[in-house]
Design a protein around this motif. Structure first.
Motif, PDB file in Angstrom:
ATOM      1  N   ALA A 103       1.851  10.702 -11.116  1.00 23.84           N
ATOM      2  CA  ALA A 103       1.048  11.901 -11.339  1.00 23.84           C
ATOM      3  C   ALA A 103       1.932  13.122 -11.582  1.00 23.84           C
ATOM      4  CB  ALA A 103       0.130  12.142 -10.142  1.00 23.84           C
ATOM      5  N   ALA A 104       3.126  13.103 -11.009  1.00 17.27           N
ATOM      6  CA  ALA A 104       4.054  14.232 -11.177  1.00 17.27           C
ATOM      7  C   ALA A 104       4.955  14.066 -12.397  1.00 17.27           C
ATOM      8  CB  ALA A 104       4.914  14.375  -9.925  1.00 17.27           C
ATOM      9  N   GLY A 105       4.787  12.976 -13.133  1.00 15.26           N
ATOM     10  CA  GLY A 105       5.619  12.743 -14.307  1.00 15.26           C
ATOM     11  C   GLY A 105       7.055  12.390 -13.966  1.00 15.26           C
ATOM     12  N   GLN A 106       7.266  11.796 -12.793  1.00 10.28           N
ATOM     13  CA  GLN A 106       8.621  11.475 -12.337  1.00 10.28           C
ATOM     14  C   GLN A 106       8.918   9.974 -12.361  1.00 10.28           C
ATOM     15  OE1 GLN A 106       8.020  13.974  -8.530  1.00 10.28           O
ATOM     16  NE2 GLN A 106      10.222  14.132  -8.901  1.00 10.28           N
ATOM     17  N   ASP A 107       8.175   9.218 -13.140  1.00  8.39           N
ATOM     18  CA  ASP A 107       8.383   7.771 -13.126  1.00  8.39           C
ATOM     19  C   ASP A 107       9.024   7.246 -14.406  1.00  8.39           C
ATOM     20  OD1 ASP A 107       6.239   8.199 -14.786  1.00  8.39           O
ATOM     21  OD2 ASP A 107       4.958   6.648 -13.894  1.00  8.39           O
ATOM     22  N   ASP A 150       0.821  -1.211   0.000  1.00  7.73           N
ATOM     23  CA  ASP A 150       0.000   0.000   0.000  1.00  7.73           C
ATOM     24  C   ASP A 150       0.854   1.260   0.000  1.00  7.73           C
ATOM     25  OD1 ASP A 150      -2.391  -1.332  -0.107  1.00  7.73           O
ATOM     26  OD2 ASP A 150      -2.736  -1.305   2.048  1.00  7.73           O
ATOM     27  N   ARG A 151       1.896   1.288   0.825  1.00  3.10           N
ATOM     28  CA  ARG A 151       2.770   2.460   0.871  1.00  3.10           C
ATOM     29  C   ARG A 151       3.484   2.660  -0.464  1.00  3.10           C
ATOM     30  NH1 ARG A 151       7.237   2.234   4.585  1.00  3.10           N
ATOM     31  NH2 ARG A 151       7.582   4.378   3.857  1.00  3.10           N
ATOM     32  N   LEU A 152       3.933   1.546  -1.051  1.00  5.63           N
ATOM     33  CA  LEU A 152       4.653   1.652  -2.319  1.00  5.63           C
ATOM     34  C   LEU A 152       3.732   2.127  -3.430  1.00  5.63           C
ATOM     35  CD1 LEU A 152       7.239   1.288  -3.911  1.00  5.63           C
ATOM     36  CD2 LEU A 152       6.696  -1.144  -4.161  1.00  5.63           C
ATOM     37  N   LEU A 153       2.502   1.634  -3.459  1.00 10.45           N
ATOM     38  CA  LEU A 153       1.560   2.086  -4.479  1.00 10.45           C
ATOM     39  C   LEU A 153       1.266   3.578  -4.337  1.00 10.45           C
ATOM     40  CD1 LEU A 153      -1.035  -0.820  -4.774  1.00 10.45           C
ATOM     41  CD2 LEU A 153       0.433   0.060  -6.577  1.00 10.45           C
ATOM     42  N   ASP A 154       1.102   4.042  -3.107  1.00 12.61           N
ATOM     43  CA  ASP A 154       0.873   5.477  -2.898  1.00 12.61           C
ATOM     44  C   ASP A 154       2.052   6.287  -3.433  1.00 12.61           C
ATOM     45  OD1 ASP A 154      -1.554   5.029  -1.706  1.00 12.61           O
ATOM     46  OD2 ASP A 154      -0.890   5.444   0.344  1.00 12.61           O
ATOM     47  N   ALA A 155       3.261   5.859  -3.095  1.00  9.80           N
ATOM     48  CA  ALA A 155       4.450   6.605  -3.517  1.00  9.80           C
ATOM     49  C   ALA A 155       4.604   6.588  -5.034  1.00  9.80           C
ATOM     50  CB  ALA A 155       5.691   6.020  -2.846  1.00  9.80           C
ATOM     51  N   LEU A 156       4.391   5.421  -5.645  1.00  7.11           N
ATOM     52  CA  LEU A 156       4.496   5.340  -7.102  1.00  7.11           C
ATOM     53  C   LEU A 156       3.425   6.180  -7.782  1.00  7.11           C
ATOM     54  CD1 LEU A 156       5.227   1.508  -7.469  1.00  7.11           C
ATOM     55  CD2 LEU A 156       6.832   3.380  -7.932  1.00  7.11           C
ATOM     56  N   ALA A 157       2.246   6.234  -7.177  1.00  9.40           N
ATOM     57  CA  ALA A 157       1.169   7.059  -7.735  1.00  9.40           C
ATOM     58  C   ALA A 157       1.539   8.539  -7.682  1.00  9.40           C
ATOM     59  CB  ALA A 157      -0.127   6.806  -6.975  1.00  9.40           C
ATOM     60  N   ARG A 158       2.156   8.959  -6.591  1.00  2.64           N
ATOM     61  CA  ARG A 158       2.593  10.353  -6.489  1.00  2.64           C
ATOM     62  C   ARG A 158       3.597  10.690  -7.604  1.00  2.64           C
ATOM     63  NH1 ARG A 158       0.897  12.306  -1.422  1.00  2.64           N
ATOM     64  NH2 ARG A 158       0.591  10.694   0.177  1.00  2.64           N
ATOM     65  N   ALA A 183      15.921   8.046  -5.105  1.00  3.31           N
ATOM     66  CA  ALA A 183      15.856   9.207  -4.212  1.00  3.31           C
ATOM     67  C   ALA A 183      14.465   9.844  -4.241  1.00  3.31           C
ATOM     68  CB  ALA A 183      16.918  10.230  -4.597  1.00  3.31           C
ATOM     69  N   ASP A 184      13.885   9.963  -5.438  1.00  2.00           N
ATOM     70  CA  ASP A 184      12.535  10.513  -5.556  1.00  2.00           C
ATOM     71  C   ASP A 184      11.519   9.610  -4.862  1.00  2.00           C
ATOM     72  OD1 ASP A 184      13.523  12.626  -7.032  1.00  2.00           O
ATOM     73  OD2 ASP A 184      12.999  11.738  -8.978  1.00  2.00           O
ATOM     74  N   LEU A 185      11.710   8.303  -4.997  1.00  2.00           N
ATOM     75  CA  LEU A 185      10.788   7.366  -4.372  1.00  2.00           C
ATOM     76  C   LEU A 185      10.877   7.463  -2.848  1.00  2.00           C
ATOM     77  CD1 LEU A 185       8.761   5.037  -4.705  1.00  2.00           C
ATOM     78  CD2 LEU A 185      10.692   3.455  -4.716  1.00  2.00           C
ATOM     79  N   ALA A 186      12.068   7.614  -2.316  1.00  2.00           N
ATOM     80  CA  ALA A 186      12.227   7.747  -0.867  1.00  2.00           C
ATOM     81  C   ALA A 186      11.477   8.978  -0.359  1.00  2.00           C
ATOM     82  CB  ALA A 186      13.711   7.836  -0.513  1.00  2.00           C
TER      83      ALA A 186
END
Length: 312
Positions: A235-239, A224-232, A281-284
């Protein structure tokens, strides 16, 4: 009658976190849950959703079992620190373990049996191998009570070596005996896709499947935490990682998620090192955020959740 059947079906729907009786068993057997670990009388062994938790380099072990064709990593045993033990992705004939003429033990991760807890299976095979003569060691029955691999090994990190093929099978074999293994070795090498482990981050593996390239990155955070972070980040175009790359979804295996990126053909592993380090780093930073997701982030999370494939 039809109304009664529909009511009964609604009553039997699984609640969140449960597995329905007609759904595939999460152990990976290919059977429905009611015919496997949900069968009356119980299964051969309890299903463990995150079997490698607590092992050194858990994410790499998951990758070696499910994603990487040819790799090895030495293990240090608690009670036998001087005994050479090599953890291997795949052994000849998918053997669970082999005791070499030198006494070194090779422990295979990609095997044909599955008794519900791969870590207990590995512990049972390793225990048998410690007392065995040279040759193949395996399991024909559920291991029952006994040590799991976590109970037998020490250390907090594995030194994983990714091989171009399976020549390590014959590295300690006499020249005269190598010819007998030539056909099996050639067949195994043909199926081994080019793979490399990144050096700047943990458990991220580039692979070339011919028509395209991928980066598959096993991550240890709770789903759940990882999905939230990846979603952020999405949405920000940082993936994205490199030009032309695309975050396409995730595998779920042994309780961990493995995000997957498609890469342009010809990318190779080296250009991914710096972008992967930057993404980590962005994911952290995204993982450290505790606020509610925005509407765009919720939509991104829903899309990511729909792009998951369970392997084990």
């Amino acid at each position: 009658m039809a109304k009664k059947s529909r009511t009964k079906a609604r009553d039997q729907q699984p609640t969140a976190g449960e597995v329905g009786p007609r759904q595939p068993c999460p152990c990976g057997s290919g059977k429905r849950y009611k015919a496997c670990h949900g069968a009356a009388g119980g299964a051969p062994a309890p299903f463990v959703s995150r079997p490698f938790e607590g092992l050194p380099s858990e994410c790499d072990i998951v990758a070696m079992r499910e994603l990487v064709p040819a790799a090895t990593a030495p293990l240090t045993l608690v009670d036998h620190p001087d005994r050479a033990v090599q953890l291997c992705t795949l052994l000849p004939m998918a053997a669970p373990a082999m005791v070499r003429d030198s006494g070194e033990i090779w422990l295979g991760l990609q095997v044909q049996h599955n008794f519900g807890d791969p870590a207990r299976d590995l512990g049972a095979v390793l225990t048998k191998a410690l007392d065995a003569e040279a040759g193949i060691v395996g399991l024909t029955d559920p291991p029952g009570e006994g040590p799991r691999l976590q109970d037998l090994v020490s250390g907090d990190r594995l030194a994983v070596t990714v091989h171009d093929g399976f020549e390590f099978w014959i590295g300690d074999v006499d020249e005269g005996d190598r010819a007998a293994m030539a056909a099996a070795l050639e067949q195994a090498n043909t199926a081994a896709l080019p793979t490399a482990r990144l050096t700047t981050v943990e458990a991220a593996y580039w692979t070339n499947v011919g028509s395209k390239e991928h980066l598959r990155w096993v991550m240890p955070e709770p789903e759940d935490r990882l999905l939230d972070a990846l979603a952020r980040l999405h949405a920000a175009g940082q993936d994205h990682l490199v030009d032309g790359s695309r975050f396409v979804g995730m595998f779920r295996a042994h309780g961990l998620l493995t995000p997957v990126w498609d890469l342009p053909v010809g990318t190779g592993p080296e250009p991914l090192e710096e972008p992967a380090e930057r993404f980590a780093a962005d994911l952290a930073e995204a993982l450290a955020q505790t606020g509610d997701l925005s509407a765009d982030e919720r939509a991104a999370r829903s899309g990511l959740a729909n792009r998951q494939v369970t392997i084990r």
